[in-house]
Design a protein around this motif. Structure first.
Motif, short mmCIF file in Angstrom:
data_model
loop_
_atom_site.label_atom_id
_atom_site.label_comp_id
_atom_site.label_asym_id
_atom_site.label_seq_id
_atom_site.Cartn_x
_atom_site.Cartn_y
_atom_site.Cartn_z
N GLY A 1 10.73 13.37 1.22
CA GLY A 1 9.52 13.37 1.77
C GLY A 1 8.65 14.71 0.65
O GLY A 1 7.41 15.04 0.44
N GLY B 1 11.11 9.52 -6.99
CA GLY B 1 10.96 8.54 -7.09
C GLY B 1 9.09 7.97 -6.85
O GLY B 1 8.61 7.23 -7.29
N THR C 1 -0.91 -7.13 7.27
CA THR C 1 -0.85 -9.03 6.16
C THR C 1 0.40 -8.99 5.40
O THR C 1 0.66 -8.19 3.91
CB THR C 1 -2.08 -9.23 5.91
N LYS D 1 5.61 1.36 7.98
CA LYS D 1 6.79 0.69 7.75
C LYS D 1 7.28 1.62 6.08
O LYS D 1 8.77 1.37 6.33
CB LYS D 1 6.82 -0.54 6.88
N TYR E 1 5.30 15.78 -5.82
CA TYR E 1 5.23 15.46 -7.46
C TYR E 1 3.00 15.82 -7.70
O TYR E 1 2.53 14.18 -7.56
CB TYR E 1 5.75 15.10 -8.28
N ALA F 1 0.50 -1.36 -0.20
CA ALA F 1 -0.24 0.39 0.34
C ALA F 1 0.52 1.17 -0.20
O ALA F 1 0.70 2.32 0.98
CB ALA F 1 -1.13 0.16 1.21
N TYR G 1 14.97 18.79 3.85
CA TYR G 1 13.85 18.86 3.61
C TYR G 1 12.79 19.83 4.95
O TYR G 1 13.26 19.34 5.81
CB TYR G 1 12.66 17.75 3.02
C1 LIG Z 1 15.48 7.97 2.22
C2 LIG Z 1 15.12 8.20 1.09
C3 LIG Z 1 14.93 9.52 0.49
C4 LIG Z 1 13.54 9.24 -0.38
N1 LIG Z 1 13.54 10.80 -1.14
C5 LIG Z 1 12.32 10.85 -1.65
C6 LIG Z 1 11.34 12.10 -2.71
O1 LIG Z 1 11.98 12.78 -1.55
N2 LIG Z 1 10.83 11.85 -3.44
C7 LIG Z 1 10.56 10.90 -3.58
O2 LIG Z 1 10.13 11.39 -5.08
N3 LIG Z 1 11.06 9.92 -3.42
C8 LIG Z 1 11.42 9.73 -2.20
N4 LIG Z 1 11.68 7.99 -2.38
C9 LIG Z 1 12.45 6.86 -3.13
C10 LIG Z 1 10.66 6.39 -2.99
O3 LIG Z 1 10.13 6.68 -1.07
C11 LIG Z 1 9.84 5.52 -3.71
O4 LIG Z 1 10.32 5.37 -5.03
C12 LIG Z 1 8.85 5.40 -3.31
O5 LIG Z 1 8.30 5.29 -1.81
C13 LIG Z 1 8.07 3.59 -4.55
O6 LIG Z 1 6.95 4.10 -3.61
P1 LIG Z 1 6.55 2.03 -3.84
O7 LIG Z 1 4.98 2.00 -4.21
O8 LIG Z 1 6.76 1.46 -5.28
O9 LIG Z 1 7.05 1.42 -2.57
P2 LIG Z 1 7.35 1.56 -1.48
O10 LIG Z 1 6.77 3.04 -0.84
O11 LIG Z 1 8.52 0.83 -0.56
O12 LIG Z 1 5.80 0.95 -0.80
C14 LIG Z 1 6.35 -0.96 -1.05
C15 LIG Z 1 4.98 -0.98 0.06
O13 LIG Z 1 4.98 -2.26 0.47
C16 LIG Z 1 4.74 -3.07 1.55
N5 LIG Z 1 5.04 -4.54 2.07
C17 LIG Z 1 6.24 -4.72 1.08
N6 LIG Z 1 6.61 -6.38 1.21
C18 LIG Z 1 4.96 -6.75 1.03
C19 LIG Z 1 4.53 -8.07 1.74
N7 LIG Z 1 5.25 -8.87 0.93
N8 LIG Z 1 3.50 -8.23 1.79
C20 LIG Z 1 2.33 -6.87 2.45
N9 LIG Z 1 2.75 -5.66 1.80
C21 LIG Z 1 4.69 -5.76 1.73
C22 LIG Z 1 5.27 -1.79 2.64
O14 LIG Z 1 5.07 -2.11 3.67
C23 LIG Z 1 5.13 -1.21 1.98
O15 LIG Z 1 4.20 0.23 2.08
C24 LIG Z 1 13.49 8.03 -1.29
C25 LIG Z 1 13.66 6.91 -0.89
C26 LIG Z 1 14.34 6.71 0.39
C27 LIG Z 1 15.12 5.93 0.92
#
Ligand SMILES: Cc1cc2nc3c(=O)[nH]c(=O)nc-3n(C[C@H](O)[C@H](O)[C@H](O)COP(=O)(O)OP(=O)(O)OC[C@H]3O[C@@H](n4cnc5c(N)ncnc54)[C@H](O)[C@@H]3O)c2cc1C
Length: 434
Positions: free
Chosen positions: A47, A318, A130, A42, A50, A12, A231
């Motif tokens: 921060g 990201g 879950t 988690k 966009y 999520a 930030y």
């Molecule tokens: C230090 C840091 C700074 C950053 N700064 C920025 C920024 O300022 N701006 C920006 O745009 N991007 C930034 N990023 C990158 C950005 O956070 C990610 O690119 C973005 O969050 C990716 O989104 P996502 O939904 O793909 O994954 P995530 O945000 O990682 O979400 C994945 C979700 O899946 C859940 N999950 C994982 N495995 C399972 C499982 N097996 N079963 C159920 N749930 C599961 C997790 O708990 C999580 O909620 C930063 C990243 C880091 C680490």
């Protein structure tokens, strides 16, 4: 679980919830599994979010009370030596009025929770606490659902969207994405430092809803390929630092020690003075760029966001790539469901959409950038040190003629960086971003 869903989404985060909003809106039976106690519990990031990409999913996100911290009015880039640094910044009136929602800061705990509520309000089922532990497959290897860590935890779905972030054992199990190499992953730590709103306004010369982002490079990562950030939120500052995992192993550095050092830096210390540390967080991020993006769909499944290694390391983007890949995944799934073909071929509209958009075009443009950073440790050691020395020398008024000073600076540069090395650095820098 005997119920069958059209789409099961793992995670999520911004990618998974973007897809869930759009699918549920179209009446597709959608379930999202989130391992955290609540969405965002988690998660951590710098921060910056966009507005353009969020608005493609939720055009009325402001009316829906998106928990914005501050709209970014000014962007700063610092290049730091141990004792000082250069500051390049850009502030624009447009970012205070018509482009106000271009970029803004949010906290993940609040934002992800709010975002998941919007998906729920559109009809998606979001199940927290879950963990999806495996993918279900039929006799021909097609993905047919997920297994979760609950009794009778098998759930059938026509399509599974992996939006589970960088640390995704499930993506590995699809056979499409190998375990990311340490040089393609960064580890970052962040501290949230609480300060009164008016103090932040005064220190950054902004009004209440306005904010500043600062990307920081230089000696602060102790010669490792890395970056730091500072930030502004409404009543706190996000200060973080990260570097390549392979470099951390090689240098035996500890990220928390680096963060403590950063807090003492003369450009940082006055901005966080008397702040109260509220939380410490650590997370991985994908930094390998275009060449590490795997095949993005297979029979019955797709990969989006960090799970698909979609991160623009140069622009530190990201969350937007995650939201947009989640949106494209939803559109491709809708087409596939309508056609009754959820095979890799039926889902391939997802890849085509990504290729035609800024997501893969930007990553392709900067495909040489990760290697450039990896191959030039001098960017994080001798170069900022020499740049600092040059500025200090020229700005110290001590009766020495400027021409003599120039000679001293040039000699220092030549002794630590042969001309050929400097020229190669400039040429490769240009090639990596052209
Ligand atoms: C230090 C840091 C700074 C950053 N700064 C920025 C920024 O300022 N701006 C920006 O745009 N991007 C930034 N990023 C990158 C950005 O956070 C990610 O690119 C973005 O969050 C990716 O989104 P996502 O939904 O793909 O994954 P995530 O945000 O990682 O979400 C994945 C979700 O899946 C859940 N999950 C994982 N495995 C399972 C499982 N097996 N079963 C159920 N749930 C599961 C997790 O708990 C999580 O909620 C930063 C990243 C880091 C680490």
């Amino acid at each position: 679980m005997s119920e069958t869903f059209d789409v099961a989404i793992v995670g999520a985060g911004p990618a998974g919830i973007s897809a869930a909003c759009l699918l549920a809106e179209k009446g597709v039976k959608t379930i999202v599994f989130e391992r955290g106690e609540y969405p965002g519990s988690k998660n951590m990031f710098g921060g910056v979010l966009y507005g353009h990409d969020l608005a493609q999913v939720l055009p009325d996100y402001l009316e829906r009370k998106c928990p914005v911290e501050r709209y970014i009015l000014e962007t700063r880039l610092w290049y730091l030596s141990r004792d000082g640094g250069y500051n390049l910044s850009y502030r624009d009136r447009a970012f205070a009025d018509k482009l106000q929602q271009n970029v803004f800061t949010v906290g993940r705990a609040k934002f992800d929770r709010w975002f998941a509520e919007q998906a729920r309000s559109k009809g998606a089922l979001v199940v927290c606490a879950t963990v999806v532990t495996d993918l279900l497959r039929d006799g021909r290897g097609r993905v047919t659902g997920v297994r979760v860590d609950r009794p009778q935890g098998e759930l059938a779905a026509k399509v599974v969207l992996l939006a589970d972030g960088i640390n995704s054992p499930l993506a590995r199990r699809t056979g499409l994405r190998p375990e990311p190499k340490p040089e393609h992953v960064a580890l970052a730590v962040k501290e949230l430092i609480e300060l009164p709103e008016e103090v932040i306004n005064a220190r950054f010369n902004v009004e209440s809803e306005q904010g500043v982002t600062t990307e920081i490079l230089g000696e602060i990562t102790r010669g490792m390929n890395g970056v730091a950030f500072l930030y502004t939120n409404r009543r706190s500052i996000s200060l973080g630092i990260g570097a390549n995992l392979a470099d951390f192993a090689k240098h035996k550095a500890r990220p928390y020690e680096m963060l403590e050092e950063l807090k003492e830096h003369p450009l940082v210390a006055p901005l966080i003075r008397e702040g109260k540390s509220k939380e410490y967080l650590a997370h991985w991020l994908p930094e390998g760029g275009y060449d590490t993006v795997p095949r993005l769909c297979g029979d019955g499944f797709l990969l989006a966001g960090d799970s698909a290694m979609l991160f623009n390391a140069l622009h530190r983007e990201g969350s937007n790539l995650a939201m947009t890949s989640g949106r494209f995944a939803a559109e491709a799934i809708l087409d596939a469901l309508n056609r009754g073909d959820c095979s890799a071929r039926g889902l391939n509209g997802y890849v085509e959409r990504l290729q035609e958009s800024y997501v893969l075009q930007d990553l392709k443009k900067y495909r040489r950038f990760p290697a450039f950073m990896e191959n030039h440790p001098e960017l994080f050691s001798s170069l900022p040190s020499l740049a600092g020395f040059a500025a200090r020398e020229m700005l110290t008024v001590n009766g020495v003629p400027k021409k003599t000073k120039q000679g001293t600076i040039w000699k220092a540069i030549r002794s630590r960086m042969p001309l050929m090395q400097l020229l190669r650095l400039a040429w490769e820098a240009w090639r990596s971003v052209r």
